[in-house]
Design a protein around this motif. Structure first.
Motif, PDB file in Angstrom:
ATOM      1  N   LEU A 100       3.823   5.872  -5.432  1.00 22.55           N
ATOM      2  CA  LEU A 100       3.777   5.924  -6.895  1.00 22.55           C
ATOM      3  C   LEU A 100       2.745   6.946  -7.370  1.00 22.55           C
ATOM      4  O   LEU A 100       3.024   7.765  -8.262  1.00 22.55           O
ATOM      5  CB  LEU A 100       3.447   4.535  -7.449  1.00 22.55           C
ATOM      6  CG  LEU A 100       3.238   4.442  -8.964  1.00 22.55           C
ATOM      7  CD1 LEU A 100       4.492   4.868  -9.708  1.00 22.55           C
ATOM      8  CD2 LEU A 100       2.827   3.030  -9.359  1.00 22.55           C
ATOM      9  N   ARG A 101       1.553   6.926  -6.761  1.00 22.60           N
ATOM     10  CA  ARG A 101       0.517   7.881  -7.176  1.00 22.60           C
ATOM     11  C   ARG A 101       0.945   9.315  -6.860  1.00 22.60           C
ATOM     12  O   ARG A 101       0.728  10.217  -7.672  1.00 22.60           O
ATOM     13  CB  ARG A 101      -0.802   7.555  -6.468  1.00 22.60           C
ATOM     14  CG  ARG A 101      -1.436   6.262  -6.926  1.00 22.60           C
ATOM     15  CD  ARG A 101      -2.922   6.226  -6.579  1.00 22.60           C
ATOM     16  NE  ARG A 101      -3.146   6.438  -5.157  1.00 22.60           N
ATOM     17  CZ  ARG A 101      -3.199   5.468  -4.261  1.00 22.60           C
ATOM     18  NH1 ARG A 101      -3.012   4.204  -4.648  1.00 22.60           N
ATOM     19  NH2 ARG A 101      -3.429   5.719  -2.993  1.00 22.60           N
ATOM     20  N   ALA A 102       1.535   9.525  -5.684  1.00 23.03           N
ATOM     21  CA  ALA A 102       1.973  10.873  -5.324  1.00 23.03           C
ATOM     22  C   ALA A 102       3.080  11.363  -6.257  1.00 23.03           C
ATOM     23  O   ALA A 102       3.104  12.543  -6.646  1.00 23.03           O
ATOM     24  CB  ALA A 102       2.458  10.894  -3.873  1.00 23.03           C
ATOM     25  N   TYR A 103       3.972  10.465  -6.635  1.00 21.27           N
ATOM     26  CA  TYR A 103       5.061  10.821  -7.552  1.00 21.27           C
ATOM     27  C   TYR A 103       4.517  11.184  -8.925  1.00 21.27           C
ATOM     28  O   TYR A 103       4.937  12.176  -9.545  1.00 21.27           O
ATOM     29  CB  TYR A 103       6.034   9.648  -7.646  1.00 21.27           C
ATOM     30  CG  TYR A 103       7.217   9.884  -8.550  1.00 21.27           C
ATOM     31  CD1 TYR A 103       8.284  10.690  -8.157  1.00 21.27           C
ATOM     32  CD2 TYR A 103       7.280   9.284  -9.819  1.00 21.27           C
ATOM     33  CE1 TYR A 103       9.372  10.904  -8.988  1.00 21.27           C
ATOM     34  CE2 TYR A 103       8.362   9.494 -10.650  1.00 21.27           C
ATOM     35  CZ  TYR A 103       9.409  10.300 -10.233  1.00 21.27           C
ATOM     36  OH  TYR A 103      10.484  10.511 -11.056  1.00 21.27           O
ATOM     37  N   GLN A 104       3.561  10.383  -9.401  1.00 18.67           N
ATOM     38  CA  GLN A 104       2.956  10.679 -10.701  1.00 18.67           C
ATOM     39  C   GLN A 104       2.150  11.977 -10.656  1.00 18.67           C
ATOM     40  O   GLN A 104       2.214  12.780 -11.594  1.00 18.67           O
ATOM     41  CB  GLN A 104       2.061   9.507 -11.127  1.00 18.67           C
ATOM     42  CG  GLN A 104       2.828   8.230 -11.446  1.00 18.67           C
ATOM     43  CD  GLN A 104       1.919   7.046 -11.710  1.00 18.67           C
ATOM     44  OE1 GLN A 104       0.760   7.058 -11.330  1.00 18.67           O
ATOM     45  NE2 GLN A 104       2.441   6.015 -12.354  1.00 18.67           N
ATOM     46  N   ASN A 105       1.415  12.175  -9.582  1.00 21.80           N
ATOM     47  CA  ASN A 105       0.644  13.414  -9.446  1.00 21.80           C
ATOM     48  C   ASN A 105       1.567  14.628  -9.388  1.00 21.80           C
ATOM     49  O   ASN A 105       1.234  15.701  -9.918  1.00 21.80           O
ATOM     50  CB  ASN A 105      -0.215  13.361  -8.187  1.00 21.80           C
ATOM     51  CG  ASN A 105      -1.341  12.345  -8.305  1.00 21.80           C
ATOM     52  OD1 ASN A 105      -1.749  11.983  -9.405  1.00 21.80           O
ATOM     53  ND2 ASN A 105      -1.845  11.891  -7.167  1.00 21.80           N
ATOM     54  N   ASP A 114       2.795  15.214 -12.898  1.00 17.79           N
ATOM     55  CA  ASP A 114       1.668  15.741 -13.680  1.00 17.79           C
ATOM     56  C   ASP A 114       1.378  17.195 -13.319  1.00 17.79           C
ATOM     57  O   ASP A 114       1.038  18.005 -14.193  1.00 17.79           O
ATOM     58  CB  ASP A 114       0.421  14.890 -13.441  1.00 17.79           C
ATOM     59  CG  ASP A 114       0.541  13.502 -14.053  1.00 17.79           C
ATOM     60  OD1 ASP A 114       1.426  13.308 -14.905  1.00 17.79           O
ATOM     61  OD2 ASP A 114      -0.234  12.611 -13.649  1.00 17.79           O
ATOM     62  N   THR A 150       0.829  -1.209   0.000  1.00 19.90           N
ATOM     63  CA  THR A 150       0.000   0.000   0.000  1.00 19.90           C
ATOM     64  C   THR A 150       0.859   1.253   0.000  1.00 19.90           C
ATOM     65  O   THR A 150       0.577   2.224  -0.713  1.00 19.90           O
ATOM     66  CB  THR A 150      -0.932  -0.005   1.222  1.00 19.90           C
ATOM     67  OG1 THR A 150      -1.772  -1.164   1.188  1.00 19.90           O
ATOM     68  CG2 THR A 150      -1.803   1.244   1.247  1.00 19.90           C
ATOM     69  N   SER A 184       2.302   1.825  -3.395  1.00 19.46           N
ATOM     70  CA  SER A 184       1.266   2.302  -4.319  1.00 19.46           C
ATOM     71  C   SER A 184       0.971   3.781  -4.091  1.00 19.46           C
ATOM     72  O   SER A 184       0.837   4.555  -5.058  1.00 19.46           O
ATOM     73  CB  SER A 184      -0.001   1.464  -4.131  1.00 19.46           C
ATOM     74  OG  SER A 184      -1.047   1.941  -4.952  1.00 19.46           O
ATOM     75  N   GLU A 185       0.887   4.197  -2.831  1.00 21.74           N
ATOM     76  CA  GLU A 185       0.609   5.610  -2.530  1.00 21.74           C
ATOM     77  C   GLU A 185       1.766   6.507  -2.951  1.00 21.74           C
ATOM     78  O   GLU A 185       1.558   7.621  -3.434  1.00 21.74           O
ATOM     79  CB  GLU A 185       0.319   5.764  -1.040  1.00 21.74           C
ATOM     80  CG  GLU A 185      -0.999   5.118  -0.610  1.00 21.74           C
ATOM     81  CD  GLU A 185      -1.258   5.260   0.866  1.00 21.74           C
ATOM     82  OE1 GLU A 185      -0.380   5.811   1.572  1.00 21.74           O
ATOM     83  OE2 GLU A 185      -2.332   4.821   1.342  1.00 21.74           O
ATOM     84  N   GLN A 227       1.660  20.252  -3.865  1.00 28.81           N
ATOM     85  CA  GLN A 227       1.923  18.872  -4.241  1.00 28.81           C
ATOM     86  C   GLN A 227       3.165  18.318  -3.551  1.00 28.81           C
ATOM     87  O   GLN A 227       3.251  17.117  -3.271  1.00 28.81           O
ATOM     88  CB  GLN A 227       2.082  18.776  -5.764  1.00 28.81           C
ATOM     89  CG  GLN A 227       1.885  17.375  -6.295  1.00 28.81           C
ATOM     90  CD  GLN A 227       0.476  16.864  -6.057  1.00 28.81           C
ATOM     91  OE1 GLN A 227      -0.491  17.573  -6.276  1.00 28.81           O
ATOM     92  NE2 GLN A 227       0.357  15.628  -5.603  1.00 28.81           N
TER      93      GLN A 227
END
Length: 454
Positions: free
Chosen positions: A369-374, A377, A363, A366-367, A437
């Protein structure tokens, strides 16, 4: 004359009262500036969940201390006082007497565990791990609060900027309507242009009302998050952080490593797993014999009514003194599988907690990874919207000039204005999102702290 003076006095008093009420009303509507760091501090001071977790931490610390002291000796004092009417054995005379006997007994009983299958030792280790789990829970709760305040504060900042853009658009539309009305009166514009422009003005006013309503609602949600008095008026301040200097300097693998070493909820899950393992080992200790040493010291005083009695000092310090000491042991043979049932249940809890720890690690990744992508972005979106805003502003200026020169119609001008307003909103959203961010990335890696907030 007197009536006129009384009337003037009444008018003056009423005027002063009205002025005072007006000043009071003006004071109540003043918006108190609220910075982001102040908002986070208020939330950390007021949050009920955090206070409850801190209370649980104090309780867990006391349980750990008690479990540690149970490894040592225990002592207690017992006593009783009473009267026996009838037959009783008199220790001083060595015979049974019939009558009224008053007695007082006091005993000191001590015990020292020597071996209990390491039950108490493993129980202490379990409570120590549970205490560490609660420490991590408190820390993660603080970060959860800061993350929630970040989201609420970000929304209020965006709403505030959208209100400003809408207000500016209303002024622009009103100014354009005034110009068109002048041109219609001069005969250089058709009357339909004025009608269409009045529609655009009313539409801009409607968008302003919607933006103001969204700001009020989101400020109420922020106040609830901070657990402030809903009647307090405040104005969120733009942190004005330099977003142009924000950049992701760490790779994804480096962020994984940081998160696995710093995430409090992951560490708490590991401590919880260790506590379950020690509880399992403690219950297994009940299969083994237990051995303890004991020492008891006591004395008594007896008074038989109607006969001659020895003194309290003679009885309590000499005659009735009793010392008992030795070794006590217990060997479990059969208890209806109660011990085995408890051991099996504790082992299942340990296996489940181990699975929770493994799942939490996935978990966390995964979090992150999402924060890095966000984050990436948000950087890209900010750069694109910045360019888009420059192009929309230039297009709006050219469209305004073309419309004023009569080269283009009102439809083209209106479209250019709408594109410019939308570009301003997109840029504001991208700027504020990128601004916060980095904090959300720190939250995902478990490094977010109040002291690091600018």
């Amino acid at each position: 004359m007197i009536n006129r003076i009384a009337s003037i006095t009444t008018i003056l008093v009423s005027a002063f009262c009205i002025t005072g009420l007006a000043q009071e009303a003006d004071t109540s509507t003043i918006d108190t500036p609220l910075s982001f760091k102040e908002a986070v501090k208020i939330a950390l001071d007021n949050n009920v969940t955090l206070k409850q977790q801190q209370n649980n931490l104090r309780s867990s610390n006391m349980v750990k201390t008690s479990s540690l002291l149970r490894l040592g000796p225990s002592a207690r004092i017992e006593g009783n006082m009473g009267r026996n009417d009838g037959n009783s054995f008199n220790q001083q005379e060595g015979r049974v007497v019939n009558g009224v006997l008053d007695f007082t007994e006091v005993y000191l009983r001590t015990s020292m565990p020597l071996f209990q299958g390491f039950n108490r030792l493993n129980s202490f280790k379990a409570t120590r791990e549970q205490f560490d789990t609660q420490i991590e829970t408190v820390e993660r709760t603080k970060q959860d609060i800061m993350q929630l305040v970040t989201a609420r504060y970000l929304q209020c900042l965006l709403d505030k900027e959208l209100v400003r853009i809408a207000e500016q658009n209303v002024k622009t539309q009103q100014k354009q309507l005034d110009q068109i009305n002048t041109q219609v009166e001069a005969g250089s514009r058709a009357g339909v242009d004025a009608t269409n422009q009045r529609y655009q003005l009313k539409n801009a006013e409607l968008n302003l009302l919607r933006a103001e309503n969204a700001l009020r609602n989101d400020k109420a949600i922020l106040a609830q998050t901070l657990q402030m008095d809903p009647g307090v008026n405040f104005n969120v301040e733009d942190p004005n952080w330099d977003v142009s200097k924000i950049d992701a300097n760490s790779s994804l693998e480096e962020l994984y490593t940081v998160a696995l070493n710093n995430r409090s909820d992951l560490e708490g899950t590991k401590h919880s797993m260790a506590a379950s393992r020690f509880n399992y080992m403690a219950l297994k200790g009940n299969y083994y014999p237990s051995v303890s040493a004991f020492f008891n010291y006591g004395s008594a005083y007896n008074y038989i009514h109607g006969t001659e009695n020895r003194t309290f000092d003679q009885q309590f310090t000499k005659d009735n003194v009793q010392k008992t000491y030795g070794i006590a042991f217990t060997i479990p043979i059969f208890g209806g599988f109660s011990t085995r049932s408890n051991v099996v249940e504790s082992r299942v809890n340990y296996e489940n907690s181990r699975l929770d720890a493994e799942n939490m690690e996935n978990t966390v990744k995964s979090e992150v990874l999402r924060a890095y992508q966000n984050f990436n972005d948000a950087v890209t979106t900010y750069q694109v919207t910045q360019t888009q805003l420059e192009a929309a502003e230039l297009s709006y200026k050219l469209g305004t000039e073309r419309y004023e020169l009569g080269i283009s119609d009102l439809v083209e001008y209106t479209q250019a204005n709408q594109d410019y307003v939308q570009a301003q909103a997109d840029y504001a959203s991208a700027r504020f999102t990128l601004m916060f961010q980095e904090l959300l990335l720190d939250y995902a890696t478990g490094t977010l702290s109040f002291e690091d907030i600018k």
